[in-house]
Structure formats: C-alpha cells, structure tokens
Design a protein around this motif. Sequence first.
Motif, PDB file in Angstrom:
ATOM      1  N   SER A   1       2.622  -8.373 -33.068  1.00  0.00           N
ATOM      2  CA  SER A   1       2.729  -6.882 -33.595  1.00  0.00           C
ATOM      3  C   SER A   1       2.983  -6.583 -35.044  1.00  0.00           C
ATOM      4  O   SER A   1       2.256  -5.667 -35.431  1.00  0.00           O
ATOM      5  CB  SER A   1       3.588  -6.397 -32.588  1.00  0.00           C
TER       6      SER A   1
ATOM      7  N   LYS B   1      -0.367  -7.300 -36.569  1.00  0.00           N
ATOM      8  CA  LYS B   1      -1.189  -6.319 -36.406  1.00  0.00           C
ATOM      9  C   LYS B   1      -0.910  -4.905 -37.160  1.00  0.00           C
ATOM     10  O   LYS B   1      -1.801  -4.436 -37.864  1.00  0.00           O
ATOM     11  CB  LYS B   1      -1.310  -5.754 -34.886  1.00  0.00           C
ATOM     12  N   ASP B   2       0.293  -4.618 -37.611  1.00  0.00           N
ATOM     13  CA  ASP B   2       0.768  -3.637 -38.320  1.00  0.00           C
ATOM     14  C   ASP B   2       0.373  -3.998 -39.886  1.00  0.00           C
ATOM     15  O   ASP B   2      -0.222  -3.024 -40.778  1.00  0.00           O
ATOM     16  CB  ASP B   2       2.190  -3.406 -38.332  1.00  0.00           C
TER      17      ASP B   2
ATOM     18  N   ILE C   1      -2.078  -5.913 -40.966  1.00  0.00           N
ATOM     19  CA  ILE C   1      -3.529  -5.628 -41.226  1.00  0.00           C
ATOM     20  C   ILE C   1      -4.033  -4.306 -41.191  1.00  0.00           C
ATOM     21  O   ILE C   1      -4.811  -4.047 -41.838  1.00  0.00           O
ATOM     22  CB  ILE C   1      -4.236  -6.521 -40.122  1.00  0.00           C
ATOM     23  N   SER C   2      -3.375  -3.564 -40.182  1.00  0.00           N
ATOM     24  CA  SER C   2      -3.900  -2.153 -40.478  1.00  0.00           C
ATOM     25  C   SER C   2      -3.487  -1.323 -41.970  1.00  0.00           C
ATOM     26  O   SER C   2      -4.197  -0.645 -41.972  1.00  0.00           O
ATOM     27  CB  SER C   2      -3.106  -1.611 -39.100  1.00  0.00           C
ATOM     28  N   SER C   3      -2.015  -1.781 -42.191  1.00  0.00           N
ATOM     29  CA  SER C   3      -1.827  -1.183 -43.453  1.00  0.00           C
ATOM     30  C   SER C   3      -3.004  -1.595 -44.571  1.00  0.00           C
ATOM     31  O   SER C   3      -3.073  -0.631 -45.350  1.00  0.00           O
ATOM     32  CB  SER C   3      -0.345  -1.620 -43.760  1.00  0.00           C
TER      33      SER C   3
ATOM     34  N   ASN D   1      -5.676  -2.608 -44.192  1.00  0.00           N
ATOM     35  CA  ASN D   1      -7.271  -1.679 -43.894  1.00  0.00           C
ATOM     36  C   ASN D   1      -6.926  -0.293 -44.538  1.00  0.00           C
ATOM     37  O   ASN D   1      -7.787   0.503 -45.156  1.00  0.00           O
ATOM     38  CB  ASN D   1      -7.486  -1.521 -42.381  1.00  0.00           C
ATOM     39  N   LEU D   2      -5.728   0.510 -44.287  1.00  0.00           N
ATOM     40  CA  LEU D   2      -5.464   1.842 -44.694  1.00  0.00           C
ATOM     41  C   LEU D   2      -5.641   1.685 -46.388  1.00  0.00           C
ATOM     42  O   LEU D   2      -6.100   2.723 -47.018  1.00  0.00           O
ATOM     43  CB  LEU D   2      -4.283   2.102 -44.203  1.00  0.00           C
TER      44      LEU D   2
ATOM     45  N   ASN E   1     -13.014  -3.352 -36.980  1.00  0.00           N
ATOM     46  CA  ASN E   1     -12.610  -3.628 -35.409  1.00  0.00           C
ATOM     47  C   ASN E   1     -13.606  -3.814 -34.489  1.00  0.00           C
ATOM     48  O   ASN E   1     -13.644  -4.481 -33.584  1.00  0.00           O
ATOM     49  CB  ASN E   1     -11.676  -2.482 -34.975  1.00  0.00           C
TER      50      ASN E   1
ATOM     51  N   THR F   1     -15.051  -6.838 -32.318  1.00  0.00           N
ATOM     52  CA  THR F   1     -14.947  -6.745 -30.925  1.00  0.00           C
ATOM     53  C   THR F   1     -16.445  -6.933 -30.439  1.00  0.00           C
ATOM     54  O   THR F   1     -16.632  -7.780 -29.547  1.00  0.00           O
ATOM     55  CB  THR F   1     -14.459  -5.382 -30.759  1.00  0.00           C
TER      56      THR F   1
END
Length: 102
Positions: A27, A30-31, A33-35, A37-38, A88, A92
């Motif tokens: 988790s 994932k956080d 990588i999401s950051s 990306n942002l 993403n 996928t």
Amino acid sequence: MNFADHVRYLAYDPGVTPKEGGLPGLSVLKDVISSINLFGIIAVVGALAVSAVVWAWGHHSGSHQAEANGKKGATVAAGCALLLGAANGIVTFFSALGSQVH
C-alpha cells in the motif's frame, strides 16, 4: 497442431501470477507511485503553460523558431499528459492481454 497448441508446447508456464498481500508495504508503494504520477501531471501542466506562452510569443513576434519550439513543447506535454493519465489502463490492458493465451 494449431497455434495455441504450439504456444503451450514451446512455452513453459511457471504458474506465477500477481498477488496482492504477498509482501508488506504494498500500500505504501502504491501511494508513492500515485504521488509520483500526480507530480508528473502537475509538471506537465506547467510545461504546457510555458510552451503555450512560447508559442504565442513566437507567433506574435515573428520568430518562427520560437513558434515551432512552442508547438513542439505543447505537443510533447500533451502526449505526456495522455500517457500519465492512461498509465494504469495501459498496464492493465497489456497485462490482461498476456493472460489470454491458454
């Protein structure tokens, strides 16, 4: 023998599939990588704004090189925004594509 039989015969399936919960910290990863990306999307917004200004300045000042560089920067920024937003979905799509050969 059809194509699928050849694939089964030639390729060895080790039986490894992605599984959530196998390692601690998933988790957090994932956080992170999401950051990232942002931050990338925010940087692309800035790059698009600068490129648009260079494009407009080049057009109005008669500098064809500046205008071309502004257009190029706007196109690259738009492409980056597309890839960052669709990352993403792209992963996928292709990961699901690889699991369809049985």
